[in-house]
Design an enzyme around this catalytic site. Sequence first.
Site, PDB file in Angstrom:
ATOM      1  N   ASN A   7       0.874  -1.176   0.000  1.00 26.37           N
ATOM      2  CA  ASN A   7       0.000   0.000   0.000  1.00 26.37           C
ATOM      3  C   ASN A   7       0.910   1.225   0.000  1.00 26.37           C
ATOM      4  O   ASN A   7       1.482   1.589   1.015  1.00 26.37           O
ATOM      5  CB  ASN A   7      -0.878  -0.047   1.262  1.00 26.37           C
ATOM      6  CG  ASN A   7      -1.846   1.112   1.322  1.00 26.37           C
ATOM      7  OD1 ASN A   7      -1.795   2.028   0.491  1.00 26.37           O
ATOM      8  ND2 ASN A   7      -2.714   1.096   2.296  1.00 26.37           N
ATOM      9  N   ARG A  91      -2.490  -2.084  -3.553  1.00 32.89           N
ATOM     10  CA  ARG A  91      -3.705  -1.305  -3.338  1.00 32.89           C
ATOM     11  C   ARG A  91      -3.629  -0.087  -4.255  1.00 32.89           C
ATOM     12  O   ARG A  91      -2.632   0.640  -4.251  1.00 32.89           O
ATOM     13  CB  ARG A  91      -3.779  -0.843  -1.887  1.00 32.89           C
ATOM     14  CG  ARG A  91      -4.986   0.019  -1.676  1.00 32.89           C
ATOM     15  CD  ARG A  91      -4.864   0.805  -0.399  1.00 32.89           C
ATOM     16  NE  ARG A  91      -6.025   1.660  -0.270  1.00 32.89           N
ATOM     17  CZ  ARG A  91      -6.021   2.808   0.369  1.00 32.89           C
ATOM     18  NH1 ARG A  91      -4.924   3.248   0.947  1.00 32.89           N
ATOM     19  NH2 ARG A  91      -7.109   3.523   0.450  1.00 32.89           N
ATOM     20  N   HIS A 180     -12.679   3.034  -0.075  1.00 33.19           N
ATOM     21  CA  HIS A 180     -12.691   1.986   0.970  1.00 33.19           C
ATOM     22  C   HIS A 180     -13.392   0.718   0.457  1.00 33.19           C
ATOM     23  O   HIS A 180     -13.896  -0.080   1.252  1.00 33.19           O
ATOM     24  CB  HIS A 180     -13.456   2.425   2.238  1.00 33.19           C
ATOM     25  CG  HIS A 180     -12.838   3.551   3.001  1.00 33.19           C
ATOM     26  ND1 HIS A 180     -13.597   4.540   3.587  1.00 33.19           N
ATOM     27  CD2 HIS A 180     -11.550   3.821   3.300  1.00 33.19           C
ATOM     28  CE1 HIS A 180     -12.801   5.394   4.205  1.00 33.19           C
ATOM     29  NE2 HIS A 180     -11.557   4.981   4.046  1.00 33.19           N
ATOM     30  N   ARG A 241     -11.540  15.677   7.442  1.00 32.26           N
ATOM     31  CA  ARG A 241     -12.317  16.063   6.250  1.00 32.26           C
ATOM     32  C   ARG A 241     -13.745  16.411   6.652  1.00 32.26           C
ATOM     33  O   ARG A 241     -14.339  15.737   7.490  1.00 32.26           O
ATOM     34  CB  ARG A 241     -12.355  14.924   5.236  1.00 32.26           C
ATOM     35  CG  ARG A 241     -11.047  14.702   4.530  1.00 32.26           C
ATOM     36  CD  ARG A 241     -11.154  13.557   3.540  1.00 32.26           C
ATOM     37  NE  ARG A 241      -9.965  12.733   3.628  1.00 32.26           N
ATOM     38  CZ  ARG A 241      -9.950  11.411   3.501  1.00 32.26           C
ATOM     39  NH1 ARG A 241     -11.052  10.746   3.239  1.00 32.26           N
ATOM     40  NH2 ARG A 241      -8.825  10.752   3.616  1.00 32.26           N
ATOM     41  N   GLU A 385      -8.142  -5.174   5.188  1.00 30.61           N
ATOM     42  CA  GLU A 385      -7.980  -4.863   3.769  1.00 30.61           C
ATOM     43  C   GLU A 385      -6.821  -5.647   3.151  1.00 30.61           C
ATOM     44  O   GLU A 385      -6.890  -6.046   1.994  1.00 30.61           O
ATOM     45  CB  GLU A 385      -7.780  -3.352   3.589  1.00 30.61           C
ATOM     46  CG  GLU A 385      -9.080  -2.597   3.811  1.00 30.61           C
ATOM     47  CD  GLU A 385      -8.907  -1.104   3.992  1.00 30.61           C
ATOM     48  OE1 GLU A 385      -8.526  -0.692   5.108  1.00 30.61           O
ATOM     49  OE2 GLU A 385      -9.145  -0.354   3.040  1.00 30.61           O
TER      50      GLU A 385
END
Length: 398
Positions: A7, A91, A180, A241, A385
């Site tokens: 990743n 990823r 996601h 965010r 993940e």
Amino acid sequence: MNILVINCGSSSLKFQLIDAETEKQIAKGLCERIGIEGSRLVYQPAGGEKEETVTPMPDHTKAIELVLNALTNEKTGVVKSLDEIGAVGHRIVHGGEKFASSTIITDEVIEAIKACNDLAPLHNPANLIGIDACKKLMPTTPMVGVFDTAFHQTMPKEAYLYGLPYEYYEKYQVRRYGFHGTSHSYVSKRAAELLGKKYEDLKIIVCHLGNGASISAVKDGKCVDTSMGLTPLEGLIMGTRSGDIDPAIIEFLAHKEKKSIDEIMTVLNKKSGVLGLSDNLSSDFRDLEKSYNAGEDRGLRTIQTFAYRVAKYIGAYTAAMNGVDVICFTAGVGENSPLVRNLACERLGYLGIALDQEKNNKRGEELEVSTPDSKVKVLVVPTNEELAIARETAALVK
Ligand code: AMP
């Protein structure tokens, strides 16, 4: 077969080596400050000591070389040679409309990922650098790209179109993509397994509540809506965010604060969310919960507003699917905050939801937290993940 999961960020790289047959993690670690002074490698073999090495990493190729050296190190390594790494799973953040599933990485695929760079200018170029570095160091090892957006490509048009001139969708592919996806896919499938039901027969809402946060609606085994949009800025209130806001706020604040659009976007991405709402107390829910429990307004308003937005989306997605069978909480906050789960579910009594408080007070465990007679099951499902990427990679390489 051992799968190396990578990743890659612009200055960091996380990795895990996973045995695809036993699904056990063999080693994991990360490289930080790539291309910046003071770079370091953290490496941990499963069940072994964590090692930290401060060493120069001028670029990602050097970082991956150090990772491969650590994995094959005579004393602390976990494989004898690179031949024992059967494939690499990368990823990749944005696959646009081109990638509705994971794919073996070829030169054409690399070009297609590059074509999505505009949609994720901070992430996709970094992901491509990781692919390039692995290609140089392990030229014969197959590589697979697993996209954050792919799971959401099944959304119907009414869920992914914005109320904007249609030509912007046609010219620039301005639409909802969602992110996601690997987590939403893993958690929703795991929920069906845990309940002993067929994935294709369920209406599932997955609340991925971490530093980044998003919700998805999964009906009959397909994602039908999700809260993040063209970019990961839309939807829930996140660590830093803003999530959903009136778009006119951008112009309003630009005038009032005499800031450019770029500067306002930095505020919305980096200085908003629970950090901004709490008046810069923290973006970490552990700090916010302390403030909430002390009865301070900044902790109270921040966590209540965060949980209200989660409940509102659950209501919307229940409508989108004409019902819901199971709600899953996952990621840092979803797995570890009984308070947030309680505050969100308290607002869902109309769905016949009731939490078992003793079970809900547990943190980070895979379990059903609703009462046996709750009309909708509520589960905590820790996300994984990396394992999902390893599974996709192994399936394609085989
Ligand atoms: P993630 O992005 O999934 O790694 O989630 C990271 C976030 O999870 C942190 O910023 C915290 O807000 C939250 N978190 C982690 N551990 C806990 C905990 N024990 N209690 C509450 N929140 C937590």
